[in-house]
Design a protein around this motif. Structure first.
Motif, mmCIF file in Angstrom:
data_model
loop_
_atom_site.group_PDB
_atom_site.id
_atom_site.type_symbol
_atom_site.label_atom_id
_atom_site.label_comp_id
_atom_site.label_asym_id
_atom_site.label_seq_id
_atom_site.Cartn_x
_atom_site.Cartn_y
_atom_site.Cartn_z
ATOM 1 N N LYS A 147 0.838 -1.195 0.000
ATOM 2 C CA LYS A 147 0.000 0.000 0.000
ATOM 3 C C LYS A 147 0.876 1.249 0.000
ATOM 4 N N THR A 148 0.299 2.348 -0.496
ATOM 5 C CA THR A 148 1.007 3.625 -0.491
ATOM 6 C C THR A 148 0.989 4.209 0.922
ATOM 7 N N PRO A 149 1.869 5.185 1.219
ATOM 8 C CA PRO A 149 1.827 5.841 2.526
ATOM 9 C C PRO A 149 0.452 6.402 2.862
ATOM 10 N N ALA A 150 -0.227 7.001 1.885
ATOM 11 C CA ALA A 150 -1.564 7.551 2.149
ATOM 12 C C ALA A 150 -2.544 6.449 2.540
ATOM 13 N N GLN A 151 -2.435 5.290 1.885
ATOM 14 C CA GLN A 151 -3.344 4.186 2.204
ATOM 15 C C GLN A 151 -3.014 3.581 3.570
ATOM 16 N N VAL A 152 -1.720 3.451 3.888
ATOM 17 C CA VAL A 152 -1.324 2.947 5.206
ATOM 18 C C VAL A 152 -1.800 3.897 6.290
ATOM 19 N N GLU A 153 -1.684 5.199 6.032
ATOM 20 C CA GLU A 153 -2.142 6.207 6.989
ATOM 21 C C GLU A 153 -3.632 6.063 7.261
ATOM 22 N N THR A 154 -4.392 5.808 6.199
ATOM 23 C CA THR A 154 -5.841 5.617 6.350
ATOM 24 C C THR A 154 -6.142 4.394 7.221
ATOM 25 N N VAL A 155 -5.392 3.309 7.014
ATOM 26 C CA VAL A 155 -5.593 2.092 7.810
ATOM 27 C C VAL A 155 -5.252 2.351 9.278
ATOM 28 N N LEU A 156 -4.160 3.066 9.532
ATOM 29 C CA LEU A 156 -3.768 3.367 10.914
ATOM 30 C C LEU A 156 -4.842 4.175 11.626
ATOM 31 N N LYS A 157 -5.377 5.174 10.929
ATOM 32 C CA LYS A 157 -6.433 5.995 11.538
ATOM 33 C C LYS A 157 -7.700 5.175 11.751
ATOM 34 N N LYS A 158 -7.985 4.292 10.803
ATOM 35 C CA LYS A 158 -9.187 3.461 10.916
ATOM 36 C C LYS A 158 -9.121 2.569 12.148
ATOM 37 N N HIS A 159 -7.913 2.072 12.458
ATOM 38 C CA HIS A 159 -7.729 1.200 13.617
ATOM 39 C C HIS A 159 -7.330 1.968 14.879
#
Length: 421
Positions: free
Chosen positions: A360-372
């Protein structure tokens, strides 16, 4: 009708609506515009469902008959808008309660309040009752920088929302542009309108709307083409606002402006041949750079209009030959879903060789981190990701938002300071 999204053009060109009314151009859209519409659709879906853009499962979106691939960049653009809206909602909830969130809400001025009807869809309107504040948030998907300071489109949305009574008390209008792909500019830019600025915009809107109405009426009532041309010639004004005008290819003011600029650098006879850059002075080079965006846009408009004429059966013949149409093809794609799976599995090819996987891209990883709800995700991302410098861009001083880079020659030689200064 006066569309808020065309406010910048309508404010600057009183003849624009009259020319559109006269020419009646066919509805059309560019690939870039359809790409932006797709980003809006994914953003709307995310806000309404509570999902993130990465969860949008469709591989393509059909926009105006054009298939738009839902790729990483499209999802990231939509997610930037979604993240900002959610952050503002969370901020208000923490301090004051539940805001009113209006997604893709049509706002309009009361009939008769303006000579030309004015209404449009706001991407997201946030109402914060405890703060007496309305915020209009707009997603821009393009690279072309959109100024957020006293933005006429968003100011018009805001005034319409206030006049509709969407909030009982409003002391502050905030307008925000989310434009992740704007080159050299912050992706999120906000502006808070003062009471005097809102009153000024309201008066200016009423005056510009009235002027456009009067010009349209005069053109409609004109008794001849000559009279109509005379009226439009006095009211059409070319400028940067012409970029998305549907009648740019039919506008005499724009044509004259660009031809005048072109004559500065090209010979007026034969097939134009541009001068070698090394033969231009520094001032001439700067003037060319200033003129380049509009000349490029004008050439694109000419090509679009010419294509429309040829499709309608007109002949375009130059000294070099006749212009015609030919089919354009995209990259090869399987005609049936999963057809390649059946084919390869039939020949015993391992399933792992059917697909390409990538992180995943940094933006997508960031979204996952915030989601969790991972704590300190900002610090984690700062440690894990960075934007690598890929070079330098040539940017005019008043448009630069980052520190100026030193010329390449200064990386090897120290400039000699004036000893007499």
């Amino acid at each position: 009708m006066w569309s808020p999204s065309a406010s910048e053009a309508n404010f600057n060109c009183a003849g624009r609506i009259a020319l559109i009314d006269l020419v009646k151009p066919e509805d059309s859209s560019s690939e870039a515009a359809d790409w932006g519409t797709a980003a809006h659709e994914i953003a709307e879906w995310s806000l309404r469902t509570g999902n993130d853009a990465i969860d949008f499962a469709e591989p393509t979106l059909n926009v105006n008959g054009r298939s738009i691939v839902v790729d990483e960049e499209l999802r990231d653009t939509a997610q930037s808008f979604v993240d900002y809206v959610r952050e503002r909602i969370a901020e208000y909830r923490l301090l004051a309660g539940e805001p009113v969130v209006l997604i893709e809400r049509r706002v309009a001025f009361e009939p008769g309040k303006l000579p030309l009807a004015c209404n449009g869809l706001g991407d997201c309107i946030l109402i914060f009752p405890a703060w007496d504040e309305i915020e209009v948030v707009d997603l821009k998907g393009g690279y072309w920088y959109v100024d957020h300071v006293r933005n006429k489109q968003l100011g018009t949305y805001g005034i319409a929302a206030i006049d509709e009574g969407l909030a009982e008390e409003v002391s502050t209008l905030r307008t925000t542009i989310v434009q992740p792909r704007a080159i050299g500019h912050a992706p999120v830019r906000s502006f808070a309108w003062g009471a005097g600025e809102l009153d000024d915009h309201r008066r200016s809107l009423r005056a510009a709307n009235r002027r456009s109405f009067d010009v349209r009426r005069a053109v409609r009532e004109a008794g001849s083409d000559t009279e109509r041309s005379r009226i439009l010639g006095a009211e059409l004004t070319a400028g940067d606002h012409c970029k998305f005008c549907p009648v740019a290819g039919r506008c005499q003011a724009r044509a004259e402006k660009e031809l005048a600029r072109a004559r500065t650098f090209f010979k007026p006879v034969g097939i134009p041949a541009p001068p070698a850059p090394a033969t231009l002075s520094n001032d001439q080079l700067a003037d060319v750079l200033d003129a380049a965006p509009m000349i490029k846009d004008w050439l694109d408009t000419v090509e679009t209009y010419a294509k429309h004429l040829v499709q309608g059966g007109h002949q375009l013949v130059s000294k070099r030959g006749r212009y015609g149409l030919q089919d354009a093809y995209g990259n090869r794609a399987f005609t049936e879903n999963n057809a390649h799976e059946e084919l390869m599995l039939c020949y015993g090819i391992p399933e792992k060789e059917l697909y390409v996987t990538k992180p995943k891209t940094p933006a997508q990883v960031e979204t996952v981190l915030k989601k969790h709800k991972v704590k300190n995700w900002q610090q984690l991302m700062k440690q894990l990701a960075d934007k690598p410098k890929k070079g330098v861009s040539l940017v005019r001083e008043d448009l630069r938002t980052k520190p100026e880079s030193a010329p390449k020659v200064h990386q090897h030689f120290k400039p000699i300071e004036d000893q007499n200064g």
